[in-house]
Design an enzyme around this catalytic site. Structure first.
Site, PDB file in Angstrom:
ATOM      1  N   ARG A   1     -32.277   4.618  69.047  1.00  0.00           N
ATOM      2  CA  ARG A   1     -32.194   5.161  70.407  1.00  0.00           C
ATOM      3  C   ARG A   1     -33.139   6.342  70.614  1.00  0.00           C
ATOM      4  O   ARG A   1     -33.646   6.546  71.719  1.00  0.00           O
ATOM      5  CB  ARG A   1     -30.759   5.584  70.717  1.00  0.00           C
ATOM      6  CG  ARG A   1     -29.881   4.382  70.889  1.00  0.00           C
ATOM      7  CD  ARG A   1     -28.507   4.750  71.355  1.00  0.00           C
ATOM      8  NE  ARG A   1     -27.786   3.561  71.766  1.00  0.00           N
ATOM      9  CZ  ARG A   1     -26.481   3.441  71.747  1.00  0.00           C
ATOM     10  NH1 ARG A   1     -25.725   4.446  71.354  1.00  0.00           N
ATOM     11  NH2 ARG A   1     -25.916   2.329  72.144  1.00  0.00           N
TER      12      ARG A   1
ATOM     13  N   LYS B   1     -15.091 -14.546  75.413  1.00  0.00           N
ATOM     14  CA  LYS B   1     -14.095 -14.775  76.458  1.00  0.00           C
ATOM     15  C   LYS B   1     -14.675 -14.962  77.848  1.00  0.00           C
ATOM     16  O   LYS B   1     -15.582 -14.243  78.244  1.00  0.00           O
ATOM     17  CB  LYS B   1     -13.179 -13.549  76.513  1.00  0.00           C
ATOM     18  CG  LYS B   1     -12.297 -13.368  75.309  1.00  0.00           C
ATOM     19  CD  LYS B   1     -11.255 -12.390  75.729  1.00  0.00           C
ATOM     20  CE  LYS B   1     -10.525 -11.674  74.674  1.00  0.00           C
ATOM     21  NZ  LYS B   1     -10.151 -10.355  75.186  1.00  0.00           N
TER      22      LYS B   1
ATOM     23  N   GLY C   1     -23.332  -7.386  75.389  1.00  0.00           N
ATOM     24  CA  GLY C   1     -22.483  -8.008  74.366  1.00  0.00           C
ATOM     25  C   GLY C   1     -23.227  -8.214  73.061  1.00  0.00           C
ATOM     26  O   GLY C   1     -24.124  -7.447  72.694  1.00  0.00           O
TER      27      GLY C   1
ATOM     28  N   GLY D   1     -22.513  -2.118  78.341  1.00  0.00           N
ATOM     29  CA  GLY D   1     -21.756  -2.158  79.601  1.00  0.00           C
ATOM     30  C   GLY D   1     -22.665  -2.094  80.815  1.00  0.00           C
ATOM     31  O   GLY D   1     -22.433  -2.786  81.815  1.00  0.00           O
TER      32      GLY D   1
HETATM   33  P1  AMP Z   1     -19.499 -11.202  73.374  1.00  0.00           P
HETATM   34  O1  AMP Z   1     -19.397  -9.797  72.867  1.00  0.00           O
HETATM   35  O2  AMP Z   1     -18.630 -11.512  74.541  1.00  0.00           O
HETATM   36  O3  AMP Z   1     -20.930 -11.617  73.586  1.00  0.00           O
HETATM   37  O4  AMP Z   1     -18.873 -12.142  72.232  1.00  0.00           O
HETATM   38  C1  AMP Z   1     -19.469 -12.273  71.001  1.00  0.00           C
HETATM   39  C2  AMP Z   1     -18.501 -12.787  69.999  1.00  0.00           C
HETATM   40  O5  AMP Z   1     -18.060 -14.064  70.387  1.00  0.00           O
HETATM   41  C3  AMP Z   1     -19.122 -12.937  68.633  1.00  0.00           C
HETATM   42  O6  AMP Z   1     -18.474 -12.069  67.746  1.00  0.00           O
HETATM   43  C4  AMP Z   1     -18.884 -14.399  68.287  1.00  0.00           C
HETATM   44  O7  AMP Z   1     -18.491 -14.586  66.956  1.00  0.00           O
HETATM   45  C5  AMP Z   1     -17.770 -14.777  69.214  1.00  0.00           C
HETATM   46  N1  AMP Z   1     -17.743 -16.212  69.458  1.00  0.00           N
HETATM   47  C6  AMP Z   1     -18.734 -16.984  69.898  1.00  0.00           C
HETATM   48  N2  AMP Z   1     -18.357 -18.273  69.908  1.00  0.00           N
HETATM   49  C7  AMP Z   1     -17.096 -18.323  69.461  1.00  0.00           C
HETATM   50  C8  AMP Z   1     -16.153 -19.368  69.247  1.00  0.00           C
HETATM   51  N3  AMP Z   1     -16.464 -20.641  69.508  1.00  0.00           N
HETATM   52  N4  AMP Z   1     -14.939 -19.043  68.774  1.00  0.00           N
HETATM   53  C9  AMP Z   1     -14.629 -17.765  68.497  1.00  0.00           C
HETATM   54  N5  AMP Z   1     -15.458 -16.722  68.686  1.00  0.00           N
HETATM   55  C10 AMP Z   1     -16.685 -16.997  69.171  1.00  0.00           C
END
Ligand code: AMP
Length: 424
Positions: free
Chosen positions: A64, A225, A381, A404
């Site tokens: 950063r 999610k 993310g 965020g």
């Molecule tokens: P995000 O921070 O919302 O981008 O989510 C990322 C996280 O989603 C990572 O740690 C991945 O391991 C998890 N992820 C992606 N695909 C899956 C899946 N099919 N089942 C469980 N976790 C998942």
């Protein structure tokens, strides 16, 4: 009587038109940038993001600090008197040694090969006398702005005191732009305000894609999610030509179409919403792609047993961990056609090598599209972590520095740290 009636009608129309104008979002591309000002001899307050990890007084990752160098070096080279301000961690109240920015001043001095003066406070005697004594081309770092609870409250008196240190304000902390704090937004009430180079790049890439993308415009959304990405999905449906869905959130969409998803991640309370989003995409003529096949596992484990099954036949005791090969092929074809790509969220559990294949192939396809002239933006993310881990970061047109802030930008929300900057 008639005249009065006409005047009232006219006023109503006027009020309506003004209201419409006020609610029109101002283009983020229309904000003043650092280069729109003559900075020589001026005291410039620069909000940076120096929220770096520190262990036993040592900075463990200076990414950063390095990211802020172009703005700081430009100001120094052009004879500005640079006053840097940042937060670090979450101090409760007042001075706490583990949240001091002193190690950052030392690291920044090394990177700039020039001494950066450290102030002992933020708006106290030390900050005031040291900023007043700055000579052209010198840099001063104020103490952690969150030592003052007024910072997060966006307290006007505190913002005014901060502003009194300088003649111009530059915001280069995109990662904090979604927060209306005194040092990110409040201070702009008292100073002409511009974006720094890091902020500018974020606005040009993400703002440029959202406001005026070269088509076809493809969004790739994954991650755990649906609930975390609802805002992003619904905003992007209004803008993109295709929406590619992968990751854990795909299973809520698959189930909403009447299939069973075994032990895959699924948000039962979002099934209706998933249906609505699918219907919205269809009504807008947006191509929404869901996995046709999936790599499933018998348990959530890096060494789990795995097999590939179609989305209509996920076995009861298994869970979807990655997109399957057929899906990869379709997604890659879609990515190849794109001229603008926004990617947020991995296609599977990329942290486990056995389930990183889909994310890896999609990353490679986005990198290749980039090399062929598409604009590729990765942000928000875990997608940045995935692209970095898989070695494709340098191939992307833009890797967003905000978590965020990037998500809120993609959701179409107003970012207070951006909208507060002076318009051109
Ligand atoms: P995000 O921070 O919302 O981008 O989510 C990322 C996280 O989603 C990572 O740690 C991945 O391991 C998890 N992820 C992606 N695909 C899956 C899946 N099919 N089942 C469980 N976790 C998942």
């Amino acid at each position: 009587m008639t005249l009065l009636y006409i005047k009232r009608t006219f006023d109503k129309i006027n009020a309506f038109t003004n209201r419409k104008e006020a609610s029109q979002p101002m283009s983020v591309l229309n904000k003043k940038s650092l280069e729109d000002f003559d900075v020589r001899g001026k005291r410039v307050l620069v909000r940076v993001d120096f929220n770096v990890p520190i262990k036993d007084g040592e900075i463990t990752n200076d990414k950063r600090i390095v990211a802020a160098l172009p703005t700081i070096e430009y100001l120094i080279k052009n004879g500005a008197r640079v006053i840097l301000i940042s937060h670090l961690g979450r101090p409760k109240e007042g001075w706490e040694p583990e949240f001091s920015l002193a190690p950052v001043a030392a690291r920044l001095s090394e990177l700039l090969e020039k001494k950066v003066i450290m102030a002992k406070d933020v708006i106290g005697e030390d900050a005031k006398s040291k900023s007043a004594a700055l000579k052209d081309g010198e840099a001063l770092l104020l103490e952690n702005v969150r030592y003052h609870k007024e910072e997060k409250k966006n307290d006007p008196a505190f913002a005014k005191e901060l502003a009194s240190l300088a003649e111009l304000y530059v915001n280069d902390a995109f990662g904090s732009a979604h927060r209306a704090h005194a040092s990110t937004a409040g201070v702009t009430a008292y100073l002409p305000s511009a974006s720094g180079f890091l902020m500018r790049k974020e606005l040009e890439f993400i703002g440029g894609a959202l406001e005026n993308a070269k088509r076809p415009f493809v969004a790739i959304l994954g991650g755990a999610k649906v609930s975390d990405k609802i805002g992003v999905i619904s905003n992007l449906i209004d803008k993109v030509d295709s929406l590619i869905i992968g990751g854990g959130m795909a299973y809520t969409f698959i189930k909403s179409q009447g299939f069973t998803v075994g032990k895959s991640l699924c948000e039962e309370d979002k099934l209706n919403l998933a249906k609505e989003l699918l219907a919205k995409a269809e009504s807008k003529g947006v191509k929404l792609l869901l996995p046709l096949d999936n790599v499933v596992a018998d348990r959530f484990d890096p060494e789990a047993e795995k097999k590939t099954v179609s989305s209509s036949s996920i076995p009861d005791d298994w869970m979807g961990m990655d997109i399957g090969e057929k899906t990869v092929k379709i997604y890659v074809e879609e990515i190849k056609k794109a001229k603008t790509i926004i990617w947020n969220g991995p296609m599977g559990v990329f942290e486990f090598d056995r389930f990183a294949g889909g994310t890896l192939d999609v990353a490679r396809a986005v990198a290749e599209a980039s090399e062929n002239g598409a604009v590729s933006i990765v942000g928000g993310g875990d997608s940045v972590a995935a692209v970095t881990k898989l070695g494709f970061a340098s191939k992307m047109s833009h890797i967003s520095t905000g978590g965020g802030a990037t998500l809120e930008f993609l959701e179409g929300k107003d970012l207070p740290g951006v909208s507060a900057l002076s318009d051109k």
